[in-house]
Write an enzyme that holds these catalytic residues in place. Structure first.
Site, PDB file in Angstrom:
ATOM      1  N   HIS A 226      -2.271  -0.985  -0.281  1.00 54.29           N
ATOM      2  CA  HIS A 226      -1.112  -1.870  -0.188  1.00 54.29           C
ATOM      3  C   HIS A 226      -0.576  -1.973   1.242  1.00 54.29           C
ATOM      4  O   HIS A 226       0.341  -2.757   1.507  1.00 54.29           O
ATOM      5  CB  HIS A 226      -0.002  -1.414  -1.143  1.00 54.29           C
ATOM      6  CG  HIS A 226       0.670  -0.136  -0.768  1.00 54.29           C
ATOM      7  ND1 HIS A 226       0.309   1.086  -1.290  1.00 54.29           N
ATOM      8  CD2 HIS A 226       1.690   0.125   0.089  1.00 54.29           C
ATOM      9  CE1 HIS A 226       1.074   2.037  -0.797  1.00 54.29           C
ATOM     10  NE2 HIS A 226       1.926   1.475   0.048  1.00 54.29           N
ATOM     11  N   ASP A 254      -5.656   1.505  -5.086  1.00 55.40           N
ATOM     12  CA  ASP A 254      -4.777   1.512  -3.916  1.00 55.40           C
ATOM     13  C   ASP A 254      -5.469   2.263  -2.785  1.00 55.40           C
ATOM     14  O   ASP A 254      -5.116   3.393  -2.461  1.00 55.40           O
ATOM     15  CB  ASP A 254      -3.425   2.145  -4.241  1.00 55.40           C
ATOM     16  CG  ASP A 254      -2.387   1.844  -3.155  1.00 55.40           C
ATOM     17  OD1 ASP A 254      -2.702   1.088  -2.220  1.00 55.40           O
ATOM     18  OD2 ASP A 254      -1.262   2.368  -3.256  1.00 55.40           O
ATOM     19  N   GLY A 334       7.040   4.610   4.376  1.00 51.09           N
ATOM     20  CA  GLY A 334       6.331   4.937   5.602  1.00 51.09           C
ATOM     21  C   GLY A 334       5.300   6.032   5.405  1.00 51.09           C
ATOM     22  O   GLY A 334       4.383   6.200   6.212  1.00 51.09           O
ATOM     23  N   SER A 336       3.221   6.074   2.912  1.00 50.72           N
ATOM     24  CA  SER A 336       2.068   5.492   2.221  1.00 50.72           C
ATOM     25  C   SER A 336       0.785   5.675   3.030  1.00 50.72           C
ATOM     26  O   SER A 336       0.766   5.473   4.244  1.00 50.72           O
ATOM     27  CB  SER A 336       2.284   3.994   1.995  1.00 50.72           C
ATOM     28  OG  SER A 336       3.045   3.759   0.849  1.00 50.72           O
ATOM     29  N   SER A 351       0.094   6.936  -2.428  1.00 45.36           N
ATOM     30  CA  SER A 351       0.268   5.573  -2.931  1.00 45.36           C
ATOM     31  C   SER A 351       1.742   5.237  -3.090  1.00 45.36           C
ATOM     32  O   SER A 351       2.278   4.390  -2.393  1.00 45.36           O
ATOM     33  CB  SER A 351      -0.461   5.408  -4.266  1.00 45.36           C
ATOM     34  OG  SER A 351      -0.209   4.138  -4.832  1.00 45.36           O
TER      35      SER A 351
END
Length: 382
Positions: A226, A254, A334, A336, A351
């Site tokens: 993402h 993801d 942030g 991720s 994720s």
């Protein structure tokens, strides 16, 4: 040099996986891959996050390593009677669920691997089939996630507490119960991804989105899907060009991977952010449910917790993502794409989740081995 600039240079050098400017220090020499002792900083972090003594932290890591090695053997020994498995921190042993009709010989074979045995009603194959049927349902916003839980021998469906009485939620639960054994648990909030808008000085960007690097692979690094789509350019902490996203999938999955060039290179390291020493990555053996796990991210840095569930479907607003692993580790926007590691073994990339690192929460990661297999990548190990 200011403390802030020094930390930014450290991000550029190690980048939790690997990107560093050409002027940065060379990668550390490879360390032995067997019987490597846990670093003092990692033991300190486990003492802090789990309330353990140093001896207790060392014992838990040793027990988890033994359980990780025993799990595939126990799965084979249980055969069709296998109902799932998890690490029990209190006993320090792997527990294997076996259906009630299993023979005495099967039980003895499982115990011979060093695992404890728990009798359950449903096999893992039956539970996985039930979850697969639920995966085909269209989940409303009030349903946050669902996963196979070996301990309850059911598919656990998470429902946002404030929306439990919603008609669409109740209709989904009725269909889920028709698909197989279901247990409902309340969740505080719906999960969200952990990407963030631009904040100067953090490790990598796609456009105005900031994310965290996951793990170094030969030729690049892996992160969350993402964070950007295939073909997008990626820049580092200093906004210099790193490479492009070579492959990306979100939702349903993801994950993404980025090629590294232009004076950047990869190293088998996860950034400790001064909380712990930077951690060498030595492999990607999958830790069992119940094992300790730590996460590194560009917003909240280094935090630890436990593996709570595997093969979980997470219902984000953008769509469902499947085959995720849930943890009790906190995260914030942030983080991720950042690294999840258990001991010195890579586990996955961050994720999303709910909560924060002030009040707590839960976070899901995309398992690393699925990403490597999907794109034919090789993890960079020490």
């Amino acid at each position: 040099m200011s403390t802030g600039l020094a930390s930014l240079l450290l991000i550029g050098t190690w980048a939790a996986v690997g990107a560093g400017p050409a002027s940065a220090a060379p990668a550390p020499e490879a360390a032995p891959t067997s019987e490597a002792p846990a670093s003092a900083a990692l033991l300190d972090a486990m003492q802090r996050d789990f309330g353990l003594t140093k001896a207790g932290a060392e014992a838990r890591l040793a027990a988890e390593k033994k359980a990780t090695a025993a799990e595939p053997k126990a799965v084979r020994a249980a055969g069709a009677a296998y109902g799932g498995s998890w690490f029990d921190a209190d006993s320090g042993k792997l527990t294997v669920a076996v259906t009630s009709g299993a023979s005495a010989a099967t039980l003895d074979s499982v115990r011979a691997t060093g695992a404890a045995v728990r009798t359950v009603e449903h096999s893992a194959r039956q539970l996985d089939a039930a979850k697969a049927r639920i995966d085909k349902l269209d989940a409303p916003e009030g349903v946050s996630n669902w996963y196979v839980d070996a301990e309850s021998s059911s598919v656990v469906v998470g429902v946002v507490a404030a929306q439990r009485a919603d008609n669409d939620v109740q209709a989904f639960l009725a269909k889920a119960r028709a698909a197989g054994p279901v247990t409902v648990e309340k969740t505080a909030k719906a999960p969200e991804t952990f990407a963030a808008g631009t904040v100067g000085g953090d490790p990598f960007y796609t456009g105005n989105v900031r994310c965290s690097i996951g793990f170094s692979v030969h030729g690049g690094f892996v992160t969350a899907g993402h964070c950007g789509g295939a073909g997008q350019g990626v820049s580092g902490w200093d906004r210099s060009y790193i490479g492009n996203i070579q492959g990306s999938s979100f939702p349903e999955n993801d994950y993404a991977w980025v090629n590294v060039g232009s004076g950047w290179w990869t190293v088998p390291v996860v950034l400790g952010w001064g909380t712990v020493s930077d951690q060498l990555v030595r492999g990607s053996n999958e830790a069992p449910v119940g094992a300790s796990i730590c996460r590194s991210g560009s917003t909240t840095h280094w935090h630890c917790g436990n593996v709570l569930a595997k093969n979980e479907t997470v219902n984000y607003s953008q769509g469902a993502v499947r085959q995720m692993t849930k943890t009790s580790v906190c995260a914030e926007p942030g983080d991720s794409g950042g690294s999840f590691i258990s001991g010195d073994q890579a586990q996955g990339v961050t994720s999303g989740g709910w909560g924060n690192c002030s009040t707590g929460g839960e976070t899901w990661y995309q398992p690393i081995n699925e990403i490597l297999n999907r794109y034919g990548l090789t993890l960079h190990t020490a």
